[in-house]
Design a protein around this motif. Structure first.
Motif, PDB file in Angstrom:
ATOM      1  N   LEU A  19       6.772  -3.786  -7.422  1.00 25.23           N
ATOM      2  CA  LEU A  19       8.097  -3.903  -6.821  1.00 25.23           C
ATOM      3  C   LEU A  19       8.869  -2.610  -6.997  1.00 25.23           C
ATOM      4  O   LEU A  19       8.787  -1.966  -8.042  1.00 25.23           O
ATOM      5  N   GLU A  20       9.624  -2.263  -5.959  1.00 28.28           N
ATOM      6  CA  GLU A  20      10.433  -1.043  -5.986  1.00 28.28           C
ATOM      7  C   GLU A  20      11.899  -1.444  -5.871  1.00 28.28           C
ATOM      8  O   GLU A  20      12.256  -2.251  -5.021  1.00 28.28           O
ATOM      9  N   ALA A  21      12.727  -0.895  -6.759  1.00 28.82           N
ATOM     10  CA  ALA A  21      14.163  -1.201  -6.741  1.00 28.82           C
ATOM     11  C   ALA A  21      14.955   0.101  -6.765  1.00 28.82           C
ATOM     12  O   ALA A  21      14.533   1.076  -7.394  1.00 28.82           O
ATOM     13  N   PRO A  22      16.116   0.126  -6.087  1.00 27.85           N
ATOM     14  CA  PRO A  22      16.950   1.336  -6.119  1.00 27.85           C
ATOM     15  C   PRO A  22      17.488   1.570  -7.532  1.00 27.85           C
ATOM     16  O   PRO A  22      18.092   0.681  -8.121  1.00 27.85           O
ATOM     17  N   THR A  23      17.259   2.750  -8.074  1.00 29.93           N
ATOM     18  CA  THR A  23      17.684   3.074  -9.437  1.00 29.93           C
ATOM     19  C   THR A  23      19.179   2.867  -9.634  1.00 29.93           C
ATOM     20  O   THR A  23      19.602   2.336 -10.657  1.00 29.93           O
ATOM     21  N   THR A  24      19.994   3.274  -8.642  1.00 30.39           N
ATOM     22  CA  THR A  24      21.451   3.185  -8.818  1.00 30.39           C
ATOM     23  C   THR A  24      21.895   1.741  -9.037  1.00 30.39           C
ATOM     24  O   THR A  24      22.719   1.467  -9.905  1.00 30.39           O
ATOM     25  N   SER A  31       0.883  -1.166   0.000  1.00 27.58           N
ATOM     26  CA  SER A  31       0.000   0.000   0.000  1.00 27.58           C
ATOM     27  C   SER A  31       0.918   1.212   0.000  1.00 27.58           C
ATOM     28  O   SER A  31       2.122   1.058   0.194  1.00 27.58           O
ATOM     29  N   PRO A  32       0.373   2.422  -0.187  1.00 33.92           N
ATOM     30  CA  PRO A  32       1.253   3.598  -0.185  1.00 33.92           C
ATOM     31  C   PRO A  32       2.100   3.713   1.088  1.00 33.92           C
ATOM     32  O   PRO A  32       3.199   4.243   1.052  1.00 33.92           O
ATOM     33  N   GLU A  33       1.599   3.214   2.215  1.00 30.81           N
ATOM     34  CA  GLU A  33       2.332   3.347   3.473  1.00 30.81           C
ATOM     35  C   GLU A  33       3.144   2.107   3.825  1.00 30.81           C
ATOM     36  O   GLU A  33       3.931   2.134   4.757  1.00 30.81           O
ATOM     37  N   ARG A  34       2.899   1.002   3.150  1.00 26.80           N
ATOM     38  CA  ARG A  34       3.474  -0.252   3.619  1.00 26.80           C
ATOM     39  C   ARG A  34       4.154  -1.049   2.512  1.00 26.80           C
ATOM     40  O   ARG A  34       3.590  -1.248   1.440  1.00 26.80           O
TER      41      ARG A  34
END
Length: 137
Positions: free
Chosen positions: A98-103, A17-20
């Protein structure tokens, strides 16, 4: 034919969710014998890892601008002041954001692009040679 593999272990975040969100160990891999594709494996409460394969071009472009439609969509954004790449994956079994660090993703992609520059994928597969041999008969 010789195959080279470029892998990167990293921690993705599964956005609930946006917070979790929850951390998910993952592995990015790229194989020169499958030069158009990238592979992502991650473990989400399961014995077997969940594997996704999609076009490398989609991930390369998605680092800079929103792209993709259908099962895989990729876009850059900021999360807590950091640059991240979001990947929305959907299948008959469910959906995941899924969220991944761009670098980390960019550095890994750069290694794959040095190994097989964009536009040279067909040479990796030896398609030109095979076609030449076929037509020479």
């Amino acid at each position: 034919m010789h195959c080279t593999v470029v892998e990167r272990e990293l921690e993705l975040k599964l956005v609930l969710s946006p917070e979790r969100s929850v951390p998910v160990p993952a592995r990015l891999s790229y194989r020169t014998d499958d030069p158009y594709a990238v592979h992502i494996s991650f473990h989400i409460n399961s014995e077997q890892p969940v594997d996704w394969t999609f076009a490398r071009e989609l991930l390369v472009e998605g680092v800079f601008r929103p792209c993709g439609d259908g099962d895989v969509r990729v876009w850059p954004t900021k999360a807590n002041g950091r640059s991240v790449v979001l990947m929305a994956l959907s299948s008959p079994d469910g959906e995941a954001l899924l969220e991944a660090p761009t670098t980390l993703v960019s550095a890994w992609l750069e290694r794959t692009l040095r190994m097989v520059p964009p536009g040279s994928e067909a040479e990796q597969l030896g398609l030109d040679d095979a076609l030449h041999q076929l037509l020479a008969r």
